[in-house]
Design a protein around this motif. Structure first.
Motif, PDB file in Angstrom:
ATOM      1  N   TYR A  96       0.809  -1.225   0.000  1.00 20.49           N
ATOM      2  CA  TYR A  96       0.000   0.000   0.000  1.00 20.49           C
ATOM      3  C   TYR A  96       0.838   1.269   0.000  1.00 20.49           C
ATOM      4  N   ASN A  97       2.129   1.157   0.298  1.00 19.21           N
ATOM      5  CA  ASN A  97       2.973   2.360   0.368  1.00 19.21           C
ATOM      6  C   ASN A  97       2.920   3.169  -0.916  1.00 19.21           C
ATOM      7  N   THR A  98       2.644   2.508  -2.053  1.00 16.04           N
ATOM      8  CA  THR A  98       2.673   3.207  -3.334  1.00 16.04           C
ATOM      9  C   THR A  98       1.434   4.058  -3.565  1.00 16.04           C
ATOM     10  N   LEU A  99       0.395   3.907  -2.720  1.00 17.89           N
ATOM     11  CA  LEU A  99      -0.892   4.553  -3.011  1.00 17.89           C
ATOM     12  C   LEU A  99      -0.869   6.058  -2.770  1.00 17.89           C
ATOM     13  N   SER A 100       0.082   6.574  -2.019  1.00 19.34           N
ATOM     14  CA  SER A 100       0.079   7.996  -1.710  1.00 19.34           C
ATOM     15  C   SER A 100       1.514   8.514  -1.674  1.00 19.34           C
ATOM     16  N   GLN A 107      -0.641   3.466   3.416  1.00 17.24           N
ATOM     17  CA  GLN A 107      -1.159   2.367   4.232  1.00 17.24           C
ATOM     18  C   GLN A 107      -2.594   2.649   4.663  1.00 17.24           C
ATOM     19  N   HIS A 108      -2.876   3.920   5.032  1.00 20.02           N
ATOM     20  CA  HIS A 108      -4.241   4.264   5.465  1.00 20.02           C
ATOM     21  C   HIS A 108      -5.245   4.022   4.338  1.00 20.02           C
ATOM     22  N   TYR A 109      -4.921   4.537   3.136  1.00 20.02           N
ATOM     23  CA  TYR A 109      -5.829   4.344   2.000  1.00 20.02           C
ATOM     24  C   TYR A 109      -5.993   2.853   1.693  1.00 20.02           C
ATOM     25  N   GLY A 110      -4.852   2.144   1.658  1.00 16.89           N
ATOM     26  CA  GLY A 110      -4.893   0.723   1.303  1.00 16.89           C
ATOM     27  C   GLY A 110      -5.742  -0.070   2.272  1.00 16.89           C
ATOM     28  N   ILE A 111      -5.521   0.165   3.588  1.00 16.82           N
ATOM     29  CA  ILE A 111      -6.268  -0.600   4.589  1.00 16.82           C
ATOM     30  C   ILE A 111      -7.754  -0.266   4.501  1.00 16.82           C
ATOM     31  N   LEU A 112      -8.083   1.022   4.272  1.00 14.18           N
ATOM     32  CA  LEU A 112      -9.487   1.429   4.160  1.00 14.18           C
ATOM     33  C   LEU A 112     -10.171   0.699   3.000  1.00 14.18           C
TER      34      LEU A 112
ATOM     35  N   VAL B 143      -2.119  -5.630  11.231  1.00 18.90           N
ATOM     36  CA  VAL B 143      -1.628  -6.973  10.910  1.00 18.90           C
ATOM     37  C   VAL B 143      -2.557  -7.631   9.902  1.00 18.90           C
ATOM     38  N   LEU B 144      -3.871  -7.533  10.166  1.00 17.42           N
ATOM     39  CA  LEU B 144      -4.849  -8.220   9.321  1.00 17.42           C
ATOM     40  C   LEU B 144      -4.847  -7.687   7.897  1.00 17.42           C
ATOM     41  N   ALA B 145      -4.868  -6.349   7.755  1.00 19.13           N
ATOM     42  CA  ALA B 145      -5.081  -5.787   6.418  1.00 19.13           C
ATOM     43  C   ALA B 145      -3.790  -5.467   5.701  1.00 19.13           C
ATOM     44  N   SER B 146      -2.693  -5.235   6.434  1.00 20.77           N
ATOM     45  CA  SER B 146      -1.482  -4.797   5.756  1.00 20.77           C
ATOM     46  C   SER B 146      -0.348  -5.818   5.834  1.00 20.77           C
ATOM     47  N   ARG B 148      -0.356  -8.815   6.960  1.00 19.42           N
ATOM     48  CA  ARG B 148      -0.817 -10.141   6.520  1.00 19.42           C
ATOM     49  C   ARG B 148      -1.914  -9.977   5.467  1.00 19.42           C
ATOM     50  N   GLY B 149      -1.715  -9.029   4.551  1.00 16.71           N
ATOM     51  CA  GLY B 149      -2.736  -8.737   3.544  1.00 16.71           C
ATOM     52  C   GLY B 149      -3.035  -9.912   2.636  1.00 16.71           C
ATOM     53  N   PHE B 150      -2.004 -10.713   2.322  1.00 19.14           N
ATOM     54  CA  PHE B 150      -2.219 -11.882   1.461  1.00 19.14           C
ATOM     55  C   PHE B 150      -3.162 -12.875   2.134  1.00 19.14           C
ATOM     56  N   ASP B 151      -2.942 -13.102   3.450  1.00 17.40           N
ATOM     57  CA  ASP B 151      -3.796 -14.049   4.177  1.00 17.40           C
ATOM     58  C   ASP B 151      -5.242 -13.587   4.156  1.00 17.40           C
ATOM     59  N   THR B 152      -5.429 -12.268   4.376  1.00 16.57           N
ATOM     60  CA  THR B 152      -6.795 -11.761   4.434  1.00 16.57           C
ATOM     61  C   THR B 152      -7.457 -11.819   3.067  1.00 16.57           C
ATOM     62  N   LEU B 153      -6.665 -11.596   2.008  1.00 15.29           N
ATOM     63  CA  LEU B 153      -7.226 -11.776   0.658  1.00 15.29           C
ATOM     64  C   LEU B 153      -7.698 -13.218   0.486  1.00 15.29           C
ATOM     65  N   GLY B 154      -6.875 -14.158   0.973  1.00 18.69           N
ATOM     66  CA  GLY B 154      -7.275 -15.570   0.910  1.00 18.69           C
ATOM     67  C   GLY B 154      -8.543 -15.828   1.695  1.00 18.69           C
ATOM     68  N   GLU B 155      -8.632 -15.232   2.893  1.00 20.82           N
ATOM     69  CA  GLU B 155      -9.837 -15.412   3.725  1.00 20.82           C
ATOM     70  C   GLU B 155     -11.069 -14.885   3.006  1.00 20.82           C
ATOM     71  N   THR B 156     -10.918 -13.705   2.389  1.00 18.38           N
ATOM     72  CA  THR B 156     -12.061 -13.117   1.684  1.00 18.38           C
ATOM     73  C   THR B 156     -12.502 -14.021   0.543  1.00 18.38           C
ATOM     74  N   ILE B 157     -11.514 -14.607  -0.158  1.00 17.89           N
ATOM     75  CA  ILE B 157     -11.866 -15.506  -1.255  1.00 17.89           C
ATOM     76  C   ILE B 157     -12.535 -16.768  -0.720  1.00 17.89           C
ATOM     77  N   VAL B 158     -12.097 -17.226   0.480  1.00 25.61           N
ATOM     78  CA  VAL B 158     -12.746 -18.393   1.085  1.00 25.61           C
ATOM     79  C   VAL B 158     -14.206 -18.083   1.400  1.00 25.61           C
ATOM     80  N   VAL B 159     -14.464 -16.888   1.973  1.00 23.63           N
ATOM     81  CA  VAL B 159     -15.847 -16.489   2.271  1.00 23.63           C
ATOM     82  C   VAL B 159     -16.660 -16.450   0.985  1.00 23.63           C
ATOM     83  N   PHE B 160     -16.063 -15.857  -0.065  1.00 24.52           N
ATOM     84  CA  PHE B 160     -16.737 -15.766  -1.365  1.00 24.52           C
ATOM     85  C   PHE B 160     -17.040 -17.163  -1.913  1.00 24.52           C
TER      86      PHE B 160
END
Lengths: 145, 187
Positions: A96-100, A107-112, B143-146, B148-160
């Motif tokens: 996400y670092n590339t988004l801004s 990171q804020h935009y990406g996580i949102l 941790v969840l969204a950044s 470990r972002g790959f894991d959470t993408l996988g979780e979302t695909i599992v839910v889907f």
């Protein structure tokens, strides 16, 4: 349950605040407990409550099954789309670092955005699960029991 | 000390509810009791300072699962089928799995021990960086969204995928309509 004024009035009063609370949990996840998964379930719960009280056909006219099913995919596309945009901007997938202009804002935009994708998918999957279970007509697809 | 007493109280409540679920003959009561079980385990997660997990448990376990189980119950016949009398194999599997789990729990580091191995690898970096560098106080979200972002993408695909699977299994209506049309075209 449609004819019971207690259920009807309670649902009508609670419907909007539940969704508002879901949105709060969704967008306040950076600062307090919450995030896409929890918010998605809360928003879906509002619609399911509406469906339980007013009937499946009523909630299907509010949120048509086709639209709900489309949103299950849109959430996943939004999430992975953020990753693809990161790659196009010269970073790694989901970097996400590339988004801004600086890393913290990116990171804020990406996580949102990513949490929004999770929320959209979870809301619509929970609602379509409810539609599938509540509208199930049995093996033969006939009138059922 | 108070936290320990509350934990013991909550766990004993959960044990009582689990036994009640096993012994009740009414499906409706069993489903409502599993909802209560989830709510109490959510309270236990709050007591263990895992608020995010408690949130999910209360919303999914006590809320949505109960509704889905009730919706599924409405499709079941009222009479229970006579089960087979051979219960030795399932009993043995349960006992062996239970013993293995208890042995595994005894090998875990003490709860909340900051010197245990899992808290030495990347966790200190996450805890410091999330607040100071990224200005996101809730480390769970970072941790969840950044991180470990790959894991959470996988979780979302599992839910889907789960939603898609249930939809394909249970929605018989549309397929039937299409079959009817196909037949007419062929004739």
């Amino acid at each position: 349950m449609k004819n019971n004024p207690l259920f009807r009035v309670t649902t009508k009063v609670l419907f909007a605040p539940i969704i508002l609370y879901g949105l709060y949990v969704q967008f306040h996840g950076d600062f307090g407990p919450g995030g896409g998964f929890q918010a998605g379930v809360i928003i879906a719960a509002a619609f399911i409550l509406y469906g339980i009280v007013f009937g499946l056909s009523e909630v299907k006219s509010v949120a048509p099954p086709g639209v709900v099913q489309a949103f299950t995919a849109i959430g996943v596309l939004l999430y992975s789309g953020v990753g693809v945009v990161n790659v196009m901007l010269g970073g790694n997938f989901l970097d996400y670092n590339t988004l801004s202009y600086d890393a913290a804002h990116g990171q804020h935009y990406g996580i949102l955005l990513v949490e929004l994708g999770v929320g959209v998918t979870v809301t619509s999957v929970m609602m379509s699960l409810y539609y599938a279970f509540a509208g199930y007509k049995g093996e033969a697809g006939g009138a059922g029991n | 000390m108070t936290a320990l007493l509350v934990d013991v109280f909550l766990v004993s409540m959960m044990v009582v509810i689990a036994i009640l679920v096993l012994y009740t003959r009414r499906l409706f009561a069993a489903i409502v009791l599993t909802g209560a079980y989830s709510l109490i385990s959510a309270a236990m997660f709050v007591n263990l300072d895992a608020v995010d997990v408690a949130f999910t448990e209360a919303a999914v376990g006590a809320g949505i699962s109960t509704v889905l189980l009730l919706a599924a119950m409405a499709r079941l016949p009222a009479e229970e089928k006579k089960g087979t009398s051979l219960i030795i194999a399932p009993l043995a599997v349960c006992l062996i799995a239970g013993v293995l789990l208890i042995v595994a729990v005894m090998a875990l580091p003490p709860f909340g021990d900051p010197t245990s191995v899992v808290h030495q690898h990347v966790a200190p970096r996450y805890l410091i960086e999330s607040d100071v560098k990224l200005h996101i106080p809730n480390v769970v979200t970072t941790v969840l969204a950044s991180y470990r972002g790959f894991d959470t993408l996988g979780e979302t695909i599992v839910v889907f995928a789960a939603g898609l699977g249930v939809f394909l299994l249970l929605s018989t209506g549309r397929r039937k309509k299409n079959d009817g049309k196909g037949d007419k075209d062929e004739k």
